[in-house]
Each structure stands twice: as structure tokens, then as C-alpha cells.
Scaffold this motif. Structure first.
Motif, PDB file in Angstrom:
ATOM      1  N   ILE A  38      41.099  20.825  49.728  1.00 23.20           N
ATOM      2  CA  ILE A  38      40.615  22.187  49.495  1.00 23.20           C
ATOM      3  C   ILE A  38      39.123  22.166  49.176  1.00 23.20           C
ATOM      4  O   ILE A  38      38.668  21.404  48.343  1.00 23.20           O
ATOM      5  CB  ILE A  38      41.391  22.857  48.340  1.00 23.20           C
ATOM      6  N   ASN A  39      38.376  23.036  49.849  1.00 19.68           N
ATOM      7  CA  ASN A  39      36.947  23.201  49.585  1.00 19.68           C
ATOM      8  C   ASN A  39      36.803  24.258  48.485  1.00 19.68           C
ATOM      9  O   ASN A  39      36.900  25.449  48.735  1.00 19.68           O
ATOM     10  CB  ASN A  39      36.215  23.643  50.850  1.00 19.68           C
ATOM     11  N   ASP A  44      38.486  31.996  50.518  1.00 20.24           N
ATOM     12  CA  ASP A  44      39.059  32.411  51.801  1.00 20.24           C
ATOM     13  C   ASP A  44      38.714  33.869  52.102  1.00 20.24           C
ATOM     14  O   ASP A  44      38.556  34.248  53.251  1.00 20.24           O
ATOM     15  CB  ASP A  44      40.579  32.236  51.785  1.00 20.24           C
ATOM     16  N   GLN A  45      38.620  34.678  51.047  1.00 19.98           N
ATOM     17  CA  GLN A  45      38.280  36.093  51.206  1.00 19.98           C
ATOM     18  C   GLN A  45      37.385  36.503  50.047  1.00 19.98           C
ATOM     19  O   GLN A  45      37.684  36.213  48.889  1.00 19.98           O
ATOM     20  CB  GLN A  45      39.536  36.957  51.227  1.00 19.98           C
ATOM     21  N   TYR A  46      36.261  37.155  50.365  1.00 26.45           N
ATOM     22  CA  TYR A  46      35.331  37.598  49.333  1.00 26.45           C
ATOM     23  C   TYR A  46      35.880  38.824  48.614  1.00 26.45           C
ATOM     24  O   TYR A  46      36.783  39.492  49.119  1.00 26.45           O
ATOM     25  CB  TYR A  46      33.969  37.939  49.970  1.00 26.45           C
ATOM     26  N   MET A  96      26.287  37.472  37.783  1.00 25.10           N
ATOM     27  CA  MET A  96      27.498  38.194  37.414  1.00 25.10           C
ATOM     28  C   MET A  96      28.745  37.407  37.770  1.00 25.10           C
ATOM     29  O   MET A  96      28.711  36.507  38.604  1.00 25.10           O
ATOM     30  CB  MET A  96      27.516  39.560  38.060  1.00 25.10           C
ATOM     31  N   ARG A  97      29.816  37.811  37.148  1.00 27.19           N
ATOM     32  CA  ARG A  97      31.111  37.155  37.330  1.00 27.19           C
ATOM     33  C   ARG A  97      32.126  38.234  37.661  1.00 27.19           C
ATOM     34  O   ARG A  97      32.101  39.317  37.075  1.00 27.19           O
ATOM     35  CB  ARG A  97      31.464  36.453  36.024  1.00 27.19           C
ATOM     36  N   ILE A  98      33.005  37.927  38.587  1.00 29.16           N
ATOM     37  CA  ILE A  98      34.102  38.838  38.930  1.00 29.16           C
ATOM     38  C   ILE A  98      35.390  38.086  38.637  1.00 29.16           C
ATOM     39  O   ILE A  98      35.635  37.029  39.205  1.00 29.16           O
ATOM     40  CB  ILE A  98      34.043  39.273  40.408  1.00 29.16           C
ATOM     41  N   ASP A  99      36.186  38.622  37.725  1.00 28.82           N
ATOM     42  CA  ASP A  99      37.395  37.901  37.317  1.00 28.82           C
ATOM     43  C   ASP A  99      38.544  38.149  38.295  1.00 28.82           C
ATOM     44  O   ASP A  99      38.385  38.839  39.303  1.00 28.82           O
ATOM     45  CB  ASP A  99      37.784  38.233  35.872  1.00 28.82           C
ATOM     46  N   THR A 100      39.696  37.593  37.983  1.00 30.71           N
ATOM     47  CA  THR A 100      40.843  37.665  38.889  1.00 30.71           C
ATOM     48  C   THR A 100      41.444  39.061  38.981  1.00 30.71           C
ATOM     49  O   THR A 100      42.258  39.311  39.858  1.00 30.71           O
ATOM     50  CB  THR A 100      41.950  36.682  38.454  1.00 30.71           C
ATOM     51  N   SER A 101      41.036  39.977  38.097  1.00 24.70           N
ATOM     52  CA  SER A 101      41.516  41.358  38.232  1.00 24.70           C
ATOM     53  C   SER A 101      40.458  42.268  38.839  1.00 24.70           C
ATOM     54  O   SER A 101      40.656  43.469  38.927  1.00 24.70           O
ATOM     55  CB  SER A 101      42.014  41.917  36.909  1.00 24.70           C
ATOM     56  N   PRO A 138      39.688  41.167  44.005  1.00 20.57           N
ATOM     57  CA  PRO A 138      38.978  39.909  43.744  1.00 20.57           C
ATOM     58  C   PRO A 138      38.998  38.982  44.946  1.00 20.57           C
ATOM     59  O   PRO A 138      39.775  39.162  45.875  1.00 20.57           O
ATOM     60  CB  PRO A 138      39.769  39.304  42.581  1.00 20.57           C
ATOM     61  N   ALA A 139      38.145  37.986  44.890  1.00 20.01           N
ATOM     62  CA  ALA A 139      38.134  36.956  45.926  1.00 20.01           C
ATOM     63  C   ALA A 139      39.439  36.168  45.849  1.00 20.01           C
ATOM     64  O   ALA A 139      40.067  36.099  44.790  1.00 20.01           O
ATOM     65  CB  ALA A 139      36.948  36.015  45.716  1.00 20.01           C
ATOM     66  N   THR A 140      39.854  35.608  46.975  1.00 19.94           N
ATOM     67  CA  THR A 140      41.085  34.827  46.991  1.00 19.94           C
ATOM     68  C   THR A 140      40.848  33.458  47.608  1.00 19.94           C
ATOM     69  O   THR A 140      39.986  33.281  48.459  1.00 19.94           O
ATOM     70  CB  THR A 140      42.203  35.539  47.787  1.00 19.94           C
ATOM     71  N   LYS A 141      41.649  32.534  47.146  1.00 19.24           N
ATOM     72  CA  LYS A 141      41.674  31.172  47.699  1.00 19.24           C
ATOM     73  C   LYS A 141      43.137  30.817  47.876  1.00 19.24           C
ATOM     74  O   LYS A 141      43.906  30.825  46.911  1.00 19.24           O
ATOM     75  CB  LYS A 141      40.984  30.208  46.719  1.00 19.24           C
ATOM     76  N   LYS A 142      43.529  30.551  49.103  1.00 19.30           N
ATOM     77  CA  LYS A 142      44.936  30.243  49.421  1.00 19.30           C
ATOM     78  C   LYS A 142      45.863  31.374  48.963  1.00 19.30           C
ATOM     79  O   LYS A 142      46.959  31.132  48.485  1.00 19.30           O
ATOM     80  CB  LYS A 142      45.369  28.917  48.786  1.00 19.30           C
ATOM     81  N   GLY A 143      45.372  32.621  49.056  1.00 20.20           N
ATOM     82  CA  GLY A 143      46.181  33.786  48.696  1.00 20.20           C
ATOM     83  C   GLY A 143      46.243  34.080  47.206  1.00 20.20           C
ATOM     84  O   GLY A 143      46.880  35.032  46.795  1.00 20.20           O
ATOM     85  N   VAL A 144      45.559  33.289  46.389  1.00 23.71           N
ATOM     86  CA  VAL A 144      45.585  33.467  44.935  1.00 23.71           C
ATOM     87  C   VAL A 144      44.234  34.028  44.491  1.00 23.71           C
ATOM     88  O   VAL A 144      43.191  33.501  44.876  1.00 23.71           O
ATOM     89  CB  VAL A 144      45.853  32.117  44.232  1.00 23.71           C
ATOM     90  N   PRO A 145      44.222  35.091  43.662  1.00 25.60           N
ATOM     91  CA  PRO A 145      42.948  35.622  43.159  1.00 25.60           C
ATOM     92  C   PRO A 145      42.217  34.567  42.328  1.00 25.60           C
ATOM     93  O   PRO A 145      42.834  33.852  41.542  1.00 25.60           O
ATOM     94  CB  PRO A 145      43.363  36.792  42.268  1.00 25.60           C
ATOM     95  N   VAL A 146      40.900  34.476  42.539  1.00 27.88           N
ATOM     96  CA  VAL A 146      40.093  33.496  41.816  1.00 27.88           C
ATOM     97  C   VAL A 146      38.873  34.173  41.205  1.00 27.88           C
ATOM     98  O   VAL A 146      38.436  35.224  41.646  1.00 27.88           O
ATOM     99  CB  VAL A 146      39.629  32.335  42.735  1.00 27.88           C
TER     100      VAL A 146
END
Length: 159
Positions: A38-39, A44-46, A96-101, A138-146
Motif C-alpha cells: 500500500i502506498n 484512492d479518493q480525495y 489544515m487537516r480533514i478528519d475521517t468525518s 473525507p478522503a478514502t484509502k481502500k474504501g476506508v475514510p482516512v
């Protein structure tokens, strides 16, 4: 000849059992292999605003995210800035930071000291702008919010 054939068959049967044995992969080993592929520097999605198309390419999604973010912040700043006596041009870096919600948090503001002198309320305006933003996907990695972090350059110019 028969005993030699019997011994050869027996050796063949004893040695071939290894080929039928199923190799078990340890779950920890499998997990470590997957984690190594995993990179983590890329999502995977912004993060997406409602106006952005989730089926678009990653480059288009990132461009839409930057455009919507810049437009919102610029609008609040434009409405808040009073008449400035001196001409001012500075690039302010918003970390800035964008959390998982999908909630924005302003981590740090980097700007020139002259900008702070001429626009002492610029930090509160920027915090207000981010506070007024709608929650986004939020952004996602492998379908999980990050959690993601961005540095947005904002050009302040007065004439």
C-alpha cells in the motif's frame, strides 16, 4: 528387478506427499505483505464537496476540491477585509487537516509579519471560513475514510 521397482515406487510415494500438502499462510504474514504494497502517501479518493463529481478522475477531484476550498475561503476574506491603507501582497500558507468525518481543522497559518500588522484579524477570518464550511466526504484509502493534511497557498493582494 522387482525389488528395485518396489523400492523406487516406495521412495516416489514417500517424497511426493510434500506436493500434496497445503501450505498455510500466517495471517500476520499476509497482513504484513498487504501493508507493504500500500502506498500510504496517496489516497484512492480525495475529499469531496457536494459540488464535486465522485466518479471523476483523481486529478479532476483534486482540482474541484482546491477550487471549492479556495472559493469559500476567498469569499469570507473578501467580505471581511476592510479598506486597507497600504498595498499588500502576500502568500499565506494554510495547513489544515480533514478528519475521517469530513471536518476541517486549521493546524497552522504561515504568513509574513507585515500581513499580521496590516490585517490583524486575518487568522480569525480564516478560522471562521473553515468553520463555516460544510462537512465534506473525507478522503478514502481502500474504501476506508482516512485523515488527510493539506497546505493551501492563499494569495492576499490589496490594491
Amino acid at each position: 528387478m522387482r525389488p528395485l521397482l518396489f523400492v523406487a515406487c516406495a521412495l516416489l510415494l514417500l517424497s511426493s506427499c510434500d506436493y500434496f500438502e497445503t501450505k498455510k499462510i500466517d495471517s500476520d504474514t499476509l497482513f504484513e505483505q498487504e501493508m507493504a504494497t500500500i502506498n500510504w502517501a496517496e489516497v484512492d479518493q480525495y475529499p469531496l464537496f457536494k459540488a464535486c463529481d465522485e466518479t471523476a478522475s483523481k486529478a479532476v477531484q483534486l482540482e474541484c476540491f482546491h477550487k471549492e476550498l479556495s472559493n469559500t475561503i476567498s469569499g469570507v476574506i473578501r467580505d471581511s477585509v476592510p479598506g486597507v491603507i497600504q498595498s499588500l501582497r502576500d502568500t499565506v500558507l494554510l495547513e489544515m487537516r480533514i478528519d475521517t468525518s469530513g471536518v476541517f481543522t486549521l493546524q497552522q497559518i504561515n504568513m509574513d509579519s507585515m500581513t499580521r500588522v496590516h490585517l490583524p484579524k486575518v487568522e480569525s477570518w480564516l478560522k471562521q471560513a473553515l468553520g463555516e464550511m460544510d462537512r465534506i466526504a473525507p478522503a478514502t484509502k481502500k474504501g476506508v475514510p482516512v485523515v488527510t493534511q493539506y497546505t493551501l497557498p492563499l494569495i492576499l493582494a490589496t490594491d
